[in-house]
Design a protein around this motif. Structure first.
Motif, PDB file in Angstrom:
ATOM      1  N   ASN A   1     -10.707 -20.126  -3.087  1.00 22.11           N
ATOM      2  CA  ASN A   1      -9.502 -19.379  -2.747  1.00 22.11           C
ATOM      3  C   ASN A   1      -9.368 -18.166  -3.651  1.00 22.11           C
ATOM      4  O   ASN A   1      -9.611 -18.248  -4.852  1.00 22.11           O
ATOM      5  N   LYS A   2      -8.978 -17.055  -3.043  1.00 19.48           N
ATOM      6  CA  LYS A   2      -8.657 -15.839  -3.795  1.00 19.48           C
ATOM      7  C   LYS A   2      -7.258 -15.402  -3.384  1.00 19.48           C
ATOM      8  O   LYS A   2      -7.000 -15.126  -2.210  1.00 19.48           O
ATOM      9  N   ASN A   3      -6.359 -15.357  -4.361  1.00 24.82           N
ATOM     10  CA  ASN A   3      -4.976 -14.970  -4.112  1.00 24.82           C
ATOM     11  C   ASN A   3      -4.660 -13.720  -4.915  1.00 24.82           C
ATOM     12  O   ASN A   3      -4.856 -13.693  -6.131  1.00 24.82           O
ATOM     13  N   GLN A   4      -4.166 -12.689  -4.235  1.00 27.63           N
ATOM     14  CA  GLN A   4      -3.863 -11.424  -4.905  1.00 27.63           C
ATOM     15  C   GLN A   4      -2.418 -11.004  -4.660  1.00 27.63           C
ATOM     16  O   GLN A   4      -1.911 -11.115  -3.537  1.00 27.63           O
ATOM     17  N   TYR A   5      -1.784 -10.551  -5.720  1.00 28.05           N
ATOM     18  CA  TYR A   5      -0.547  -9.799  -5.642  1.00 28.05           C
ATOM     19  C   TYR A   5      -0.914  -8.366  -6.024  1.00 28.05           C
ATOM     20  O   TYR A   5      -0.920  -8.020  -7.200  1.00 28.05           O
ATOM     21  N   PRO A   6      -1.265  -7.525  -5.045  1.00 29.55           N
ATOM     22  CA  PRO A   6      -1.767  -6.188  -5.392  1.00 29.55           C
ATOM     23  C   PRO A   6      -0.708  -5.253  -5.962  1.00 29.55           C
ATOM     24  O   PRO A   6      -1.034  -4.156  -6.406  1.00 29.55           O
ATOM     25  N   GLY A   7       0.525  -5.660  -5.969  1.00 29.89           N
ATOM     26  CA  GLY A   7       1.571  -4.848  -6.583  1.00 29.89           C
ATOM     27  C   GLY A   7       2.939  -5.445  -6.341  1.00 29.89           C
ATOM     28  O   GLY A   7       3.369  -5.566  -5.185  1.00 29.89           O
ATOM     29  N   TYR A   8       3.598  -5.879  -7.431  1.00 29.17           N
ATOM     30  CA  TYR A   8       4.972  -6.367  -7.360  1.00 29.17           C
ATOM     31  C   TYR A   8       5.849  -5.240  -7.878  1.00 29.17           C
ATOM     32  O   TYR A   8       5.784  -4.870  -9.059  1.00 29.17           O
ATOM     33  N   ASN A   9       6.649  -4.653  -6.977  1.00 29.82           N
ATOM     34  CA  ASN A   9       7.402  -3.439  -7.295  1.00 29.82           C
ATOM     35  C   ASN A   9       8.889  -3.743  -7.365  1.00 29.82           C
ATOM     36  O   ASN A   9       9.394  -4.601  -6.629  1.00 29.82           O
ATOM     37  N   VAL A  10       9.595  -3.022  -8.234  1.00 30.22           N
ATOM     38  CA  VAL A  10      10.991  -3.330  -8.505  1.00 30.22           C
ATOM     39  C   VAL A  10      11.815  -2.053  -8.595  1.00 30.22           C
ATOM     40  O   VAL A  10      11.349  -1.026  -9.115  1.00 30.22           O
ATOM     41  N   SER A  11      13.030  -2.115  -8.064  1.00 28.62           N
ATOM     42  CA  SER A  11      14.043  -1.095  -8.323  1.00 28.62           C
ATOM     43  C   SER A  11      15.174  -1.754  -9.103  1.00 28.62           C
ATOM     44  O   SER A  11      15.735  -2.756  -8.651  1.00 28.62           O
ATOM     45  N   LEU A  12      15.496  -1.213 -10.290  1.00 29.20           N
ATOM     46  CA  LEU A  12      16.550  -1.749 -11.140  1.00 29.20           C
ATOM     47  C   LEU A  12      17.708  -0.760 -11.242  1.00 29.20           C
ATOM     48  O   LEU A  12      17.501   0.418 -11.588  1.00 29.20           O
ATOM     49  N   PHE A  13      18.897  -1.230 -10.899  1.00 31.76           N
ATOM     50  CA  PHE A  13      20.125  -0.441 -11.012  1.00 31.76           C
ATOM     51  C   PHE A  13      19.971   0.937 -10.360  1.00 31.76           C
ATOM     52  O   PHE A  13      20.375   1.956 -10.913  1.00 31.76           O
ATOM     53  N   GLY A  14      19.352   0.937  -9.171  1.00 26.99           N
ATOM     54  CA  GLY A  14      19.243   2.159  -8.386  1.00 26.99           C
ATOM     55  C   GLY A  14      18.069   3.048  -8.731  1.00 26.99           C
ATOM     56  O   GLY A  14      17.926   4.129  -8.151  1.00 26.99           O
ATOM     57  N   SER A  15      17.199   2.622  -9.645  1.00 27.92           N
ATOM     58  CA  SER A  15      16.050   3.450 -10.022  1.00 27.92           C
ATOM     59  C   SER A  15      15.024   3.489  -8.894  1.00 27.92           C
ATOM     60  O   SER A  15      14.999   2.603  -8.035  1.00 27.92           O
ATOM     61  N   PRO A  16      14.151   4.511  -8.878  1.00 23.34           N
ATOM     62  CA  PRO A  16      13.035   4.496  -7.929  1.00 23.34           C
ATOM     63  C   PRO A  16      12.149   3.281  -8.182  1.00 23.34           C
ATOM     64  O   PRO A  16      12.071   2.769  -9.306  1.00 23.34           O
ATOM     65  N   LYS A  17      11.492   2.811  -7.125  1.00 22.77           N
ATOM     66  CA  LYS A  17      10.617   1.654  -7.265  1.00 22.77           C
ATOM     67  C   LYS A  17       9.475   1.949  -8.250  1.00 22.77           C
ATOM     68  O   LYS A  17       8.898   3.036  -8.250  1.00 22.77           O
ATOM     69  N   PHE A  18       9.171   0.974  -9.084  1.00 18.23           N
ATOM     70  CA  PHE A  18       8.028   1.084  -9.988  1.00 18.23           C
ATOM     71  C   PHE A  18       7.279  -0.238  -9.980  1.00 18.23           C
ATOM     72  O   PHE A  18       7.848  -1.300  -9.700  1.00 18.23           O
ATOM     73  N   GLU A  19       5.970  -0.172 -10.257  1.00 19.55           N
ATOM     74  CA  GLU A  19       5.164  -1.387 -10.263  1.00 19.55           C
ATOM     75  C   GLU A  19       5.463  -2.193 -11.513  1.00 19.55           C
ATOM     76  O   GLU A  19       5.320  -1.701 -12.635  1.00 19.55           O
ATOM     77  N   TYR A  20       5.846  -3.451 -11.311  1.00 13.66           N
ATOM     78  CA  TYR A  20       6.133  -4.347 -12.422  1.00 13.66           C
ATOM     79  C   TYR A  20       4.848  -5.035 -12.888  1.00 13.66           C
ATOM     80  O   TYR A  20       4.499  -5.003 -14.065  1.00 13.66           O
ATOM     81  N   PHE A  21       4.144  -5.676 -11.933  1.00  9.28           N
ATOM     82  CA  PHE A  21       2.872  -6.294 -12.312  1.00  9.28           C
ATOM     83  C   PHE A  21       1.990  -6.437 -11.084  1.00  9.28           C
ATOM     84  O   PHE A  21       2.421  -6.264  -9.947  1.00  9.28           O
ATOM     85  N   ARG A  22       0.739  -6.746 -11.325  1.00  8.81           N
ATOM     86  CA  ARG A  22      -0.216  -7.130 -10.285  1.00  8.81           C
ATOM     87  C   ARG A  22      -1.081  -8.252 -10.836  1.00  8.81           C
ATOM     88  O   ARG A  22      -1.237  -8.386 -12.053  1.00  8.81           O
ATOM     89  N   SER A  23      -1.642  -9.068  -9.955  1.00  9.27           N
ATOM     90  CA  SER A  23      -2.413 -10.214 -10.431  1.00  9.27           C
ATOM     91  C   SER A  23      -3.451 -10.643  -9.406  1.00  9.27           C
ATOM     92  O   SER A  23      -3.343 -10.333  -8.214  1.00  9.27           O
TER      93      SER A  23
END
Length: 724
Positions: free
Chosen positions: A387-409
């Protein structure tokens, strides 16, 4: 979903419906020859009596009454009568089983054994199999039950016969095989919340040795959740699946089945959350904002997205060698999901993530099982899982900020296993069973946390385990047995990449002891078992600062009583009753993560609290179901079939500190069907959750809110079915 996608939907649905109808109609009218009996029925060792049920709970076909395992077996017709059309509804028919959600991830629990884990590379500890193939991805576990011949729910660890992720049990789904005689089933239904369901199954022979079938399904609806800020219903969903199968049977000794399945799910409802008891950071961080709390409410300002596109290829080969049967199972799965939510459940711009999940799986299994009859029966097996499981990009907007990449795995798993299981009739009526499975699990994980200053890590670990089982069964009569068993269950450890760590989490293991009695005497079938589990290193998770925190609960204790009874009062009236009592508590856990709202910021702090002695999550003390079928016959040959299915559960908790709970509730489903004399047409009316019980199917504690989603309210509908 974009407006462009929304505009394409009707045209696509029309094309899909037309293609499916042509394929089904063409298959149904093709020439064929006599239908072959299902393989399980051919292979059953014991003589078959009235209402004998054949199961494969021990990797070989046997009468249910002779299997020394607690098993709930439900045929496809009973599932339809009970209004169960997807995996998540199975709990209504099997006491001791719970099926809950964490977002769109399915979390099964059997007799208190369940895995509160979701995230990169993580699997449930209740294994789900379809036609002998393991379904590893929790995102793809709530599939539609299409052309199902039957389902077996195995209670208790199945570590020897079904592998490393069957600590709590296994759910075996079996679908219809292609038949050589033409067969067609087409069904259309319409229900509350604008739910339209179209499904069809067709099968036929394509010659003396080749047969095929096609299953097709489409469903859409508006759902039942509205946004309190706009007043609009926002839970519209679409689902469709197509699955063709090809059966090649050149002789009575050889059969090869090739199946392909494509499924698409676009259903945002798992992320259309409200706030448990109004617990949202917005109450303090954004005073005056509307906070949804009701079961049909959400307040999201960020889009809710949950899609799954799944492709599956399965190849099964069965070869009768005379002294035994050799079976090969080859599987390839490719699942892709897009997910997004609003983690404060309000219109305040506080926390909104989106992420993708790519999951690819290859499995290969070889089984060699002995021919039925004789004092010794056995099954040998080799298993490979990748099995190969990928999160190619977990992106977040905090308090109205533009989305930014938090992590990948990326998480990778390779598993190798060999197993053997043998049953010996030591003396007349006394059967001794012993089994061993040796597993090697190699896990690797890597992560990059961009929001942590570029923190990165990579780790790997190898886990090895021998899992035995021992069973003694004594046959009291032709259809009565008592048994005692010991089983060891095992779930491999993992690399906690979503915790931004590479120190492995320990494997789970469980020692299970069970004593049971089974009888099937004429119209009466009765099973009773008592069980005791010693559970070590249960893997638990909490979410702190948008990252996972994993811990092992050192020791837990589970014991209880499980019973099932069915009785055919006469040809037209039958009753079924099931009940499970479960005592499941932590013995030695230590500190677990709690969630307490900070009165200054509104965010949720995470103090550690001692939970030794607490009830384990999603473990109600008592669950029960009652099923009743009654048929009214007319002189013309037509009949009306009436069905009622009732489910009850006592209170349970969603978390270890016992802060978030679901009270006792009941579900009642009713169905009435008029069947024509020629059995070609069936017209049904039905009601699900007719008492309109309000019950939570998930509670998600987090930094920004305690989110919840409720099950579907009362609904009514009608269907029409044509069979050929």
């Amino acid at each position: 979903m974009s407006h462009a996608t929304a505009r394409r939907r009707p045209a696509f649905a029309a094309r899909f419906g037309a293609v499916s109808f042509i394929a089904l109609a063409g298959a149904a009218t093709a020439p064929g020859h006599a239908q072959t009996q299902p393989q399980a029925a051919q292979d059953a060792a014991a003589p078959q009596g009235i209402a004998d049920i054949v199961v494969t709970a021990q990797r070989r076909a046997e009468r249910l009454v002779d299997v020394p395992i607690a098993v709930t077996s439900i045929d496809g017709g009973k599932l339809a009568d009970a209004g169960v059309n997807s995996v998540i509804g199975l709990a209504q028919t099997a006491p001791g089983l719970r099926l809950d959600y964490s977002g769109p991830y399915v979390q099964p629990t059997v007799r208190g054994v369940g895995s509160p884990l979701v995230g990169p590379g993580l699997n449930s500890n209740v294994a789900i199999y379809v036609d002998g193939f393991y379904v590893p991805n929790p995102l793809g576990s709530d599939f539609q039950l299409l052309s199902v011949s039957g389902i077996q729910i195995l209670k208790g660890p199945q570590g020897t016969l079904f592998g490393r992720n069957a600590t709590g049990g296994a759910i075996l789904v079996n679908t219809l095989d292609p038949s050589f005689e033409p067969k067609l089933i087409a069904r259309a239904s319409y229900a509350s919340f604008d739910k339209l369901n179209l499904s069809g199954y067709a099968s036929t022979g394509l010659g003396d040795s080749l047969a095929m079938d096609v299953t097709a399904f489409y469903e859409r609806g508006d759902g039942y959740i509205r946004n309190i800020n706009t007043g609009k219903t926002v839970s519209h969903y679409d689902k469709w699946t197509v699955r063709p199968k090809l059966l090649f049977r050149p002789s009575e000794d050889v059969s090869i089945t090739l199946a392909y399945q494509h499924s698409m799910v676009d259903d945002p409802s798992p992320f259309l959350t409200s706030a448990y008891d109004g617990l949202s950071s917005a109450t303090i961080a954004a005073p005056g904002v509307a906070v949804p709390t009701g079961r049909r409410e959400t307040g999201n300002d960020a889009p809710a997205v949950s899609t799954l596109n799944s492709d599956l290829v399965m190849l099964t080969g069965k070869f009768d060698l005379g002294f035994g049967t050799f079976t090969s199972y080859t599987q390839y799965r490719d699942d892709k999901s897009n997910l997004a939510g609003d983690y404060d459940s309000t219109a305040a711009p506080i926390m909104a993530p989106d992420w993708r999940v790519w999951d690819k799986t290859f499995t290969q299994e070889f089984n060699l099982s002995s021919a039925p009859g004789g004092p010794l029966t056995w099954v040998l097996g080799l298993y490979y899982y990748q099995n190969k499981n990928q999160y190619p990009g977990y992106n977040v907007s905090l308090f109205g900020s533009p989305k930014f990449e938090y992590f990948r795995s990326t998480s990778r798993t390779k598993s190798y296993a060999a197993f053997a299981d043998m049953t010996w009739e030591a003396m007349d009526g006394l059967f001794l069973t012993g089994g061993l499975r040796y597993s090697i699990d190699k896990v690797r994980g890597s992560f990059l946390c961009s929001a942590c200053g570029g923190l990165a890590g990579e780790g790997e670990e190898t886990f090895k385990k021998l899992t035995p089982r021992v069973n003694v069964r004594y046959q009291l009569g032709a259809s009565s047995n008592v048994y005692a068993s010991y089983n060891k269950g095992y779930k491999a450890g993992f690399i906690p990449v979503s915790a931004f760590d590479t120190v492995p989490i320990k494997p789970e293991q469980i020692d299970a002891f069970e004593v049971g009695f089974k009888t099937a005497d004429g119209p009466l079938r009765f099973d009773l078992s008592t069980f005791y589990y010693i559970y070590k290193n249960l893997q638990v998770a909490a979410y702190v600062n948008s990252a996972a925190v994993y811990r092992n609960a050192e020791k837990s204790e589970i014991y209880g009583l499980d019973g099932q009874l069915s009785y055919d009062v006469n040809e037209d009236f039958s009753l079924g009753l099931g009940a499970t009592y479960t005592h499941a508590k932590y013995k030695q856990f230590g500190n677990a993560v709690d969630y307490v709202q900070n009165p200054a910021t509104g965010l949720f702090d995470h103090p550690d609290v001692l939970v030794d002695g607490n009830v384990m999550p999603r473990s109600p003390k008592f669950t029960a179901n009652i099923n009743a079928d009654y048929k009214i016959r007319f002189a013309s040959g037509a009949n009306i079939a009436l069905n009622a299915n009732f489910y009850h559960t006592t209170k349970f908790y969603f978390d270890s500190p016992k802060r978030f709970s679901q009270g006792a509730y009941e579900l009642l489903n009713l169905r009435a069907t008029y069947n024509t004399a020629d059995e070609r047409w069936a017209f049904s009316i039905f009601g699900n959750n007719v008492t309109d019980s309000a019950y939570r199917i998930q509670v998600l504690p987090g930094d920004f809110a305690i989110q919840q989603v409720y099950g579907e309210p009362a609904s009514i509908g009608a269907s029409i079915t044509f069979k050929y």
